[in-house]
Design a protein around this motif. Structure first.
Motif, PDB file in Angstrom:
ATOM      1  N   GLN A  12      -1.048  32.651 108.801  1.00 56.04           N
ATOM      2  CA  GLN A  12      -2.497  32.630 108.667  1.00 56.04           C
ATOM      3  C   GLN A  12      -3.144  31.874 109.816  1.00 56.04           C
ATOM      4  O   GLN A  12      -2.558  30.979 110.400  1.00 56.04           O
ATOM      5  CB  GLN A  12      -2.905  32.018 107.331  1.00 56.04           C
ATOM      6  N   LEU A  13      -4.383  32.265 110.111  1.00 58.57           N
ATOM      7  CA  LEU A  13      -5.140  31.654 111.197  1.00 58.57           C
ATOM      8  C   LEU A  13      -6.088  30.601 110.655  1.00 58.57           C
ATOM      9  O   LEU A  13      -6.719  30.804 109.625  1.00 58.57           O
ATOM     10  CB  LEU A  13      -5.961  32.724 111.923  1.00 58.57           C
ATOM     11  N   GLN A  14      -6.225  29.500 111.356  1.00 64.51           N
ATOM     12  CA  GLN A  14      -7.219  28.483 111.021  1.00 64.51           C
ATOM     13  C   GLN A  14      -8.506  28.845 111.759  1.00 64.51           C
ATOM     14  O   GLN A  14      -8.503  28.972 112.977  1.00 64.51           O
ATOM     15  CB  GLN A  14      -6.743  27.103 111.480  1.00 64.51           C
ATOM     16  N   VAL A  15      -9.589  29.058 111.008  1.00 65.98           N
ATOM     17  CA  VAL A  15     -10.893  29.349 111.603  1.00 65.98           C
ATOM     18  C   VAL A  15     -11.947  28.491 110.904  1.00 65.98           C
ATOM     19  O   VAL A  15     -11.665  27.862 109.888  1.00 65.98           O
ATOM     20  CB  VAL A  15     -11.272  30.848 111.489  1.00 65.98           C
ATOM     21  N   TYR A  16     -13.155  28.491 111.450  1.00 64.48           N
ATOM     22  CA  TYR A  16     -14.251  27.705 110.897  1.00 64.48           C
ATOM     23  C   TYR A  16     -15.492  28.590 110.834  1.00 64.48           C
ATOM     24  O   TYR A  16     -15.764  29.342 111.762  1.00 64.48           O
ATOM     25  CB  TYR A  16     -14.551  26.499 111.790  1.00 64.48           C
ATOM     26  N   PRO A  29     -13.804  24.934 107.064  1.00 63.84           N
ATOM     27  CA  PRO A  29     -12.522  25.350 107.635  1.00 63.84           C
ATOM     28  C   PRO A  29     -11.843  26.320 106.662  1.00 63.84           C
ATOM     29  O   PRO A  29     -11.941  26.145 105.440  1.00 63.84           O
ATOM     30  CB  PRO A  29     -11.736  24.047 107.760  1.00 63.84           C
ATOM     31  N   MET A  30     -11.212  27.324 107.200  1.00 68.73           N
ATOM     32  CA  MET A  30     -10.582  28.345 106.366  1.00 68.73           C
ATOM     33  C   MET A  30      -9.267  28.813 106.973  1.00 68.73           C
ATOM     34  O   MET A  30      -9.098  28.777 108.180  1.00 68.73           O
ATOM     35  CB  MET A  30     -11.497  29.577 106.243  1.00 68.73           C
ATOM     36  N   LYS A  31      -8.389  29.290 106.111  1.00 67.97           N
ATOM     37  CA  LYS A  31      -7.177  29.990 106.542  1.00 67.97           C
ATOM     38  C   LYS A  31      -7.388  31.457 106.212  1.00 67.97           C
ATOM     39  O   LYS A  31      -7.739  31.801 105.078  1.00 67.97           O
ATOM     40  CB  LYS A  31      -5.947  29.470 105.793  1.00 67.97           C
ATOM     41  N   VAL A  32      -7.235  32.315 107.205  1.00 62.97           N
ATOM     42  CA  VAL A  32      -7.415  33.759 107.002  1.00 62.97           C
ATOM     43  C   VAL A  32      -6.202  34.504 107.544  1.00 62.97           C
ATOM     44  O   VAL A  32      -5.491  34.006 108.417  1.00 62.97           O
ATOM     45  CB  VAL A  32      -8.712  34.280 107.668  1.00 62.97           C
ATOM     46  N   ALA A  33      -6.013  35.691 107.031  1.00 65.52           N
ATOM     47  CA  ALA A  33      -4.899  36.533 107.481  1.00 65.52           C
ATOM     48  C   ALA A  33      -5.196  37.091 108.868  1.00 65.52           C
ATOM     49  O   ALA A  33      -6.351  37.325 109.213  1.00 65.52           O
ATOM     50  CB  ALA A  33      -4.689  37.668 106.503  1.00 65.52           C
ATOM     51  N   PRO A  34      -4.161  37.298 109.673  1.00 66.43           N
ATOM     52  CA  PRO A  34      -4.370  37.970 110.948  1.00 66.43           C
ATOM     53  C   PRO A  34      -5.036  39.329 110.699  1.00 66.43           C
ATOM     54  O   PRO A  34      -4.738  40.002 109.727  1.00 66.43           O
ATOM     55  CB  PRO A  34      -2.952  38.146 111.504  1.00 66.43           C
ATOM     56  N   GLY A  35      -5.977  39.695 111.567  1.00 64.86           N
ATOM     57  CA  GLY A  35      -6.698  40.951 111.402  1.00 64.86           C
ATOM     58  C   GLY A  35      -8.029  40.789 110.679  1.00 64.86           C
ATOM     59  O   GLY A  35      -8.795  41.740 110.586  1.00 64.86           O
ATOM     60  N   THR A  36      -8.315  39.587 110.172  1.00 63.27           N
ATOM     61  CA  THR A  36      -9.590  39.338 109.494  1.00 63.27           C
ATOM     62  C   THR A  36     -10.721  39.387 110.516  1.00 63.27           C
ATOM     63  O   THR A  36     -10.585  38.907 111.635  1.00 63.27           O
ATOM     64  CB  THR A  36      -9.569  37.958 108.803  1.00 63.27           C
ATOM     65  N   ALA A  41     -14.682  36.996 107.111  1.00 65.71           N
ATOM     66  CA  ALA A  41     -14.576  35.540 107.004  1.00 65.71           C
ATOM     67  C   ALA A  41     -15.883  34.931 106.501  1.00 65.71           C
ATOM     68  O   ALA A  41     -15.870  34.011 105.676  1.00 65.71           O
ATOM     69  CB  ALA A  41     -14.187  34.937 108.349  1.00 65.71           C
ATOM     70  N   ILE A  42     -17.010  35.443 106.978  1.00 61.98           N
ATOM     71  CA  ILE A  42     -18.307  34.948 106.512  1.00 61.98           C
ATOM     72  C   ILE A  42     -18.435  35.184 105.014  1.00 61.98           C
ATOM     73  O   ILE A  42     -18.847  34.285 104.268  1.00 61.98           O
ATOM     74  CB  ILE A  42     -19.457  35.605 107.298  1.00 61.98           C
ATOM     75  N   GLU A  43     -18.071  36.367 104.551  1.00 59.41           N
ATOM     76  CA  GLU A  43     -18.154  36.672 103.124  1.00 59.41           C
ATOM     77  C   GLU A  43     -17.234  35.766 102.307  1.00 59.41           C
ATOM     78  O   GLU A  43     -17.625  35.279 101.241  1.00 59.41           O
ATOM     79  CB  GLU A  43     -17.821  38.136 102.876  1.00 59.41           C
ATOM     80  N   VAL A  73     -12.347  40.915 115.515  1.00 60.34           N
ATOM     81  CA  VAL A  73     -11.163  40.341 114.877  1.00 60.34           C
ATOM     82  C   VAL A  73     -10.996  38.891 115.357  1.00 60.34           C
ATOM     83  O   VAL A  73     -11.128  38.585 116.541  1.00 60.34           O
ATOM     84  CB  VAL A  73      -9.906  41.179 115.203  1.00 60.34           C
ATOM     85  N   LEU A  74     -10.708  38.024 114.393  1.00 59.13           N
ATOM     86  CA  LEU A  74     -10.613  36.591 114.688  1.00 59.13           C
ATOM     87  C   LEU A  74      -9.275  36.208 115.298  1.00 59.13           C
ATOM     88  O   LEU A  74      -8.261  36.865 115.099  1.00 59.13           O
ATOM     89  CB  LEU A  74     -10.813  35.795 113.388  1.00 59.13           C
ATOM     90  N   ARG A  75      -9.318  35.084 116.028  1.00 59.17           N
ATOM     91  CA  ARG A  75      -8.117  34.477 116.606  1.00 59.17           C
ATOM     92  C   ARG A  75      -8.007  33.048 116.108  1.00 59.17           C
ATOM     93  O   ARG A  75      -8.974  32.482 115.585  1.00 59.17           O
ATOM     94  CB  ARG A  75      -8.182  34.499 118.126  1.00 59.17           C
ATOM     95  N   GLU A  76      -6.882  32.440 116.293  1.00 53.01           N
ATOM     96  CA  GLU A  76      -6.638  31.065 115.870  1.00 53.01           C
ATOM     97  C   GLU A  76      -7.711  30.120 116.415  1.00 53.01           C
ATOM     98  O   GLU A  76      -8.062  30.190 117.587  1.00 53.01           O
ATOM     99  CB  GLU A  76      -5.243  30.625 116.354  1.00 53.01           C
TER     100      GLU A  76
END
Length: 116
Positions: A12-16, A29-36, A41-43, A73-76
């Motif tokens: 999982q990726l750490q994003v904010y 701060p959130m952990k999301v799956a790759p490809g999110t 992520a906002i939702e 698509v989000l990155r770490e």
């Protein structure tokens, strides 16, 4: 801990997700799956429930001050930002400050230090 679950958590990726108003700020701060995507992520972040006035159809979003689309698509370690409309036009604000400074400047006959 199950090895498969541990592998999923590590993948999982750490994003904010952040949003600021004149009175307070939202930083999650959130952990999301790759490809999110940014929109997903906002939702998931809960910011839309906390600030129902946010309209993703009209308000731009970005990552680290660079505008992006909701399907990016989000990155770490990405910091997702939801931007509010500007209250004042920055160009007009600069013009007003420059005019005010010019009005308060000493006249050319005033005491000025000599040029070196």
């Amino acid at each position: 801990m199950d090895e498969m679950l541990q592998a999923q958590l590590q993948a999982q990726l750490q994003v904010y997700v952040c949003y600021a108003t004149a009175r307070d700020e939202f930083l999650r701060p959130m952990k999301v799956a790759p490809g999110t995507t940014i929109g997903q992520a906002i939702e998931m972040s809960g910011v839309l429930e906390a600030y129902p006035d946010i309209n993703l159809a009209t308000q731009p979003v970005g990552i680290y001050a660079k505008k992006k689309t909701l399907d990016t698509v989000l990155r770490e370690r990405d910091r997702i930002e939801i931007y509010r409309p500007l209250i004042a036009d920055p160009k007009e604000s600069r013009r007003k400050r420059a005019a005010k400074k010019a009005d308060g400047a000493p006249s050319s006959g005033g005491a000025r230090p000599p040029a070196a």
